[in-house]
Design an enzyme around this catalytic site. Structure first.
Site, PDB file in Angstrom:
ATOM      1  N   THR A  32      -8.736  -5.512 -13.270  1.00 61.46           N
ATOM      2  CA  THR A  32      -9.326  -6.790 -12.845  1.00 61.46           C
ATOM      3  C   THR A  32     -10.106  -7.450 -13.987  1.00 61.46           C
ATOM      4  O   THR A  32     -10.115  -8.672 -14.106  1.00 61.46           O
ATOM      5  CB  THR A  32     -10.243  -6.630 -11.613  1.00 61.46           C
ATOM      6  OG1 THR A  32     -11.250  -5.664 -11.892  1.00 61.46           O
ATOM      7  CG2 THR A  32      -9.457  -6.222 -10.383  1.00 61.46           C
ATOM      8  N   ARG A  40      -7.063  -5.211  -2.617  1.00 55.91           N
ATOM      9  CA  ARG A  40      -8.003  -5.039  -1.501  1.00 55.91           C
ATOM     10  C   ARG A  40      -9.465  -5.192  -1.891  1.00 55.91           C
ATOM     11  O   ARG A  40     -10.338  -5.017  -1.049  1.00 55.91           O
ATOM     12  CB  ARG A  40      -7.794  -3.659  -0.861  1.00 55.91           C
ATOM     13  CG  ARG A  40      -6.400  -3.438  -0.332  1.00 55.91           C
ATOM     14  CD  ARG A  40      -6.243  -2.047   0.238  1.00 55.91           C
ATOM     15  NE  ARG A  40      -4.860  -1.755   0.582  1.00 55.91           N
ATOM     16  CZ  ARG A  40      -3.942  -1.333  -0.279  1.00 55.91           C
ATOM     17  NH1 ARG A  40      -4.242  -1.146  -1.544  1.00 55.91           N
ATOM     18  NH2 ARG A  40      -2.710  -1.101   0.125  1.00 55.91           N
ATOM     19  N   GLN A 107      -1.052   3.706 -10.658  1.00 60.98           N
ATOM     20  CA  GLN A 107      -0.393   2.920  -9.603  1.00 60.98           C
ATOM     21  C   GLN A 107      -0.079   1.531 -10.135  1.00 60.98           C
ATOM     22  O   GLN A 107       0.565   0.745  -9.458  1.00 60.98           O
ATOM     23  CB  GLN A 107      -1.325   2.783  -8.399  1.00 60.98           C
ATOM     24  CG  GLN A 107      -1.755   4.116  -7.825  1.00 60.98           C
ATOM     25  CD  GLN A 107      -2.783   3.932  -6.707  1.00 60.98           C
ATOM     26  OE1 GLN A 107      -2.455   3.510  -5.613  1.00 60.98           O
ATOM     27  NE2 GLN A 107      -4.030   4.246  -7.000  1.00 60.98           N
ATOM     28  N   ASP A 110       1.364  -3.064 -14.557  1.00 61.70           N
ATOM     29  CA  ASP A 110       1.137  -4.096 -15.578  1.00 61.70           C
ATOM     30  C   ASP A 110       1.346  -3.628 -17.012  1.00 61.70           C
ATOM     31  O   ASP A 110       1.319  -4.446 -17.939  1.00 61.70           O
ATOM     32  CB  ASP A 110      -0.279  -4.696 -15.422  1.00 61.70           C
ATOM     33  CG  ASP A 110      -1.389  -3.647 -15.467  1.00 61.70           C
ATOM     34  OD1 ASP A 110      -1.241  -2.633 -16.181  1.00 61.70           O
ATOM     35  OD2 ASP A 110      -2.422  -3.852 -14.785  1.00 61.70           O
ATOM     36  N   HIS A 127       4.444   3.514  -9.410  1.00 63.92           N
ATOM     37  CA  HIS A 127       4.930   2.327  -8.700  1.00 63.92           C
ATOM     38  C   HIS A 127       5.763   1.407  -9.593  1.00 63.92           C
ATOM     39  O   HIS A 127       5.971   0.245  -9.264  1.00 63.92           O
ATOM     40  CB  HIS A 127       3.746   1.574  -8.070  1.00 63.92           C
ATOM     41  CG  HIS A 127       3.086   2.348  -6.978  1.00 63.92           C
ATOM     42  ND1 HIS A 127       1.805   2.113  -6.540  1.00 63.92           N
ATOM     43  CD2 HIS A 127       3.534   3.382  -6.212  1.00 63.92           C
ATOM     44  CE1 HIS A 127       1.499   2.968  -5.565  1.00 63.92           C
ATOM     45  NE2 HIS A 127       2.522   3.739  -5.361  1.00 63.92           N
ATOM     46  N   CYS A 135      18.501  -4.197 -10.370  1.00 63.17           N
ATOM     47  CA  CYS A 135      19.374  -4.658  -9.291  1.00 63.17           C
ATOM     48  C   CYS A 135      19.290  -3.691  -8.120  1.00 63.17           C
ATOM     49  O   CYS A 135      19.418  -2.478  -8.297  1.00 63.17           O
ATOM     50  CB  CYS A 135      20.816  -4.758  -9.787  1.00 63.17           C
ATOM     51  SG  CYS A 135      21.973  -5.088  -8.439  1.00 63.17           S
ATOM     52  N   CYS A 160      22.349 -10.348  -9.756  1.00 67.97           N
ATOM     53  CA  CYS A 160      22.747  -9.409 -10.814  1.00 67.97           C
ATOM     54  C   CYS A 160      24.007  -9.917 -11.509  1.00 67.97           C
ATOM     55  O   CYS A 160      24.988 -10.277 -10.842  1.00 67.97           O
ATOM     56  CB  CYS A 160      22.997  -8.037 -10.193  1.00 67.97           C
ATOM     57  SG  CYS A 160      23.629  -6.836 -11.365  1.00 67.97           S
ATOM     58  N   CYS A 163      26.987  -7.192 -10.693  1.00 64.02           N
ATOM     59  CA  CYS A 163      27.590  -6.971  -9.368  1.00 64.02           C
ATOM     60  C   CYS A 163      27.242  -8.061  -8.351  1.00 64.02           C
ATOM     61  O   CYS A 163      27.695  -8.002  -7.213  1.00 64.02           O
ATOM     62  CB  CYS A 163      27.184  -5.601  -8.833  1.00 64.02           C
ATOM     63  SG  CYS A 163      25.493  -5.548  -8.208  1.00 64.02           S
ATOM     64  N   ILE A 244     -16.171  -0.565 -13.702  1.00 64.01           N
ATOM     65  CA  ILE A 244     -15.332   0.327 -14.509  1.00 64.01           C
ATOM     66  C   ILE A 244     -15.550   0.057 -15.999  1.00 64.01           C
ATOM     67  O   ILE A 244     -15.649   0.995 -16.803  1.00 64.01           O
ATOM     68  CB  ILE A 244     -13.847   0.121 -14.123  1.00 64.01           C
ATOM     69  CG1 ILE A 244     -13.621   0.645 -12.701  1.00 64.01           C
ATOM     70  CG2 ILE A 244     -12.904   0.785 -15.110  1.00 64.01           C
ATOM     71  CD1 ILE A 244     -12.326   0.186 -12.061  1.00 64.01           C
TER      72      ILE A 244
HETATM   73  P1  NAD Z   1      -6.743  -1.719  -4.352  1.00 67.04           P
HETATM   74  O1  NAD Z   1      -6.581  -3.188  -4.500  1.00 67.04           O
HETATM   75  O2  NAD Z   1      -6.454  -1.124  -3.030  1.00 67.04           O
HETATM   76  O3  NAD Z   1      -8.231  -1.272  -4.749  1.00 67.04           O
HETATM   77  C1  NAD Z   1      -8.816  -1.629  -5.956  1.00 67.04           C
HETATM   78  C2  NAD Z   1     -10.237  -1.089  -5.940  1.00 67.04           C
HETATM   79  O4  NAD Z   1     -10.811  -1.319  -7.231  1.00 67.04           O
HETATM   80  C3  NAD Z   1     -11.137  -1.777  -4.919  1.00 67.04           C
HETATM   81  O5  NAD Z   1     -11.816  -0.803  -4.153  1.00 67.04           O
HETATM   82  C4  NAD Z   1     -12.116  -2.603  -5.774  1.00 67.04           C
HETATM   83  O6  NAD Z   1     -13.407  -2.648  -5.224  1.00 67.04           O
HETATM   84  C5  NAD Z   1     -12.120  -1.798  -7.066  1.00 67.04           C
HETATM   85  N1  NAD Z   1     -12.413  -2.622  -8.249  1.00 67.04           N
HETATM   86  C6  NAD Z   1     -11.830  -3.776  -8.634  1.00 67.04           C
HETATM   87  N2  NAD Z   1     -12.298  -4.190  -9.826  1.00 67.04           N
HETATM   88  C7  NAD Z   1     -13.245  -3.283 -10.192  1.00 67.04           C
HETATM   89  C8  NAD Z   1     -14.094  -3.160 -11.325  1.00 67.04           C
HETATM   90  N3  NAD Z   1     -14.060  -4.041 -12.344  1.00 67.04           N
HETATM   91  N4  NAD Z   1     -14.960  -2.118 -11.381  1.00 67.04           N
HETATM   92  C9  NAD Z   1     -15.002  -1.206 -10.364  1.00 67.04           C
HETATM   93  N5  NAD Z   1     -14.207  -1.253  -9.283  1.00 67.04           N
HETATM   94  C10 NAD Z   1     -13.319  -2.285  -9.192  1.00 67.04           C
HETATM   95  O7  NAD Z   1      -5.902  -1.040  -5.507  1.00 67.04           O
HETATM   96  P2  NAD Z   1      -4.966   0.235  -5.471  1.00 67.04           P
HETATM   97  O8  NAD Z   1      -5.645   1.348  -4.753  1.00 67.04           O
HETATM   98  O9  NAD Z   1      -4.492   0.420  -6.861  1.00 67.04           O
HETATM   99  O10 NAD Z   1      -3.748  -0.210  -4.559  1.00 67.04           O
HETATM  100  C11 NAD Z   1      -3.072  -1.424  -4.822  1.00 67.04           C
HETATM  101  C12 NAD Z   1      -1.568  -1.241  -4.980  1.00 67.04           C
HETATM  102  O11 NAD Z   1      -1.050  -2.456  -5.522  1.00 67.04           O
HETATM  103  C13 NAD Z   1      -1.221  -0.184  -5.967  1.00 67.04           C
HETATM  104  O12 NAD Z   1      -0.177   0.518  -5.417  1.00 67.04           O
HETATM  105  C14 NAD Z   1      -0.734  -0.924  -7.207  1.00 67.04           C
HETATM  106  O13 NAD Z   1       0.561  -0.482  -7.530  1.00 67.04           O
HETATM  107  C15 NAD Z   1      -0.543  -2.358  -6.813  1.00 67.04           C
HETATM  108  N6  NAD Z   1      -1.246  -3.356  -7.682  1.00 67.04           N
HETATM  109  C16 NAD Z   1      -1.198  -3.233  -9.041  1.00 67.04           C
HETATM  110  C17 NAD Z   1      -1.847  -4.152  -9.849  1.00 67.04           C
HETATM  111  C18 NAD Z   1      -1.767  -3.981 -11.343  1.00 67.04           C
HETATM  112  O14 NAD Z   1      -0.786  -3.437 -11.852  1.00 67.04           O
HETATM  113  N7  NAD Z   1      -2.780  -4.402 -12.113  1.00 67.04           N
HETATM  114  C19 NAD Z   1      -2.568  -5.205  -9.294  1.00 67.04           C
HETATM  115  C20 NAD Z   1      -2.594  -5.321  -7.878  1.00 67.04           C
HETATM  116  C21 NAD Z   1      -1.932  -4.381  -7.095  1.00 67.04           C
END
Ligand code: NAD
Length: 258
Positions: A32, A40, A107, A110, A127, A135, A160, A163, A244
């Protein structure tokens, strides 16, 4: 965001400092600070727009051309193409340099861990990745940029070339099965960890969230770093609540790893 509790952080630093085989498990929260919203969290894509959750489901993607056209448009516009790794990603690179990063299970789709400099062989992308397309019918995999160029040239839902099948990003949508070898590897490295550090995830997406109880059951210490409560806080040895970008440089600082 409130500053982390110094006692929790200190205890987490002790556990990480003593460990030799560290498994890091990351979720959307680590990216983020690079401008990519999570799902979420307070500013998450689904928190702000619950309908977006439907579009992430594979059955809607396959059944509804309109959902696919919208998905291609949003792929064109995603902030992920220009996002840069942040302090959190770079701190994981510091941990790797200490020689104790056993594996990085992410997960995230990016690619920012690899962009930050983590050895791609250590990264387990459970993921998938947005940097490639696949495809749905024949499995043809190619650079996403090739497909995006076709969208820019006017194909709203490019099929694709081999195909004629439906193409999507090479990511695991909700409702789609994971790649068995990839998730198996994530579970195996979790069993081998002496410390598992879960970062920026609600730990509510399965089966990957099972890495946490699995590591714990094999004797690993569990450290959770997240701004909000997670589903695994109860089994963690320590939860460090906070930013973080503030916490990881301290947790994985070269001096605390010796
Ligand atoms: P989630 O969205 O369920 O949870 C993210 C958590 O990180 C939240 O609890 C939030 O409070 C916390 N958070 C966000 N920014 C923060 C920061 N700067 N410092 C501390 N905490 C912070 O994420 P998830 O559990 O990874 O599940 C989401 C699914 O969606 C995953 O499966 C993932 O593959 C996918 N996803 C990936 C990306 C990406 O690749 N960047 C982005 C969105 C969703």
């Amino acid at each position: 965001m409130d500053a982390a509790d110094p006692r929790q952080l200190e205890f987490a630093c002790e556990l990480v400092g003593e460990a030799q085989r560290i498994v890091v498990l990351t979720g959307a929260g680590i990216s983020t600070d690079s401008g990519i919203p999570d799902f979420r969290g307070p500013n998450g894509v689904w928190t702000k727009n619950p309908a977006a959750e439907k579009a992430s489901n594979i059955s809607f993607y396959l059944a509804e051309p309109e959902v696919r056209r919208a998905a291609w448009q949003s792929r064109l516009e995603t902030s992920a193409w220009t996002a840069e790794p942040n302090r959190g990603h770079l701190a994981v690179v510091d941990l790797e340099r200490s020689g104790r990063l056993h594996a990085l299970v992410t997960q995230n789709i990016d690619g920012l861990h690899q962009r930050a400099g983590v050895d791609p062989d250590l990264v387990i992308e459970v993921h998938g990745t947005i940097w490639y397309s696949r495809c749905w019918e024949c499995g043809d995999r190619r650079l996403m940029e090739e497909m995006l160029q076709r969208v820019r040239n006017g194909e709203a839902d490019p099929a694709c070339e081999l195909c004629g099948g439906i193409v999507k990003s090479d990511t695991i949508s909700f409702g789609q099965s994971l790649i068995p070898e990839v998730i198996d590897r994530a579970m195996k490295v979790s069993e081998q960890a002496d410390v598992l550090v879960a970062i920026g995830s609600t730990l509510s997406v399965y089966p990957v969230a099972n890495c946490v109880p699995l590591a714990k059951s094999r004797g690993a210490k569990v450290v959770i770093v997240n701004a909000e409560p997670t589903e695994m806080d109860d089994i963690a040895d320590v939860v460090v609540r906070g930013s973080i970008g503030e916490i990881l440089p301290q947790l994985f600082a070269p001096s605390s790893n010796t």
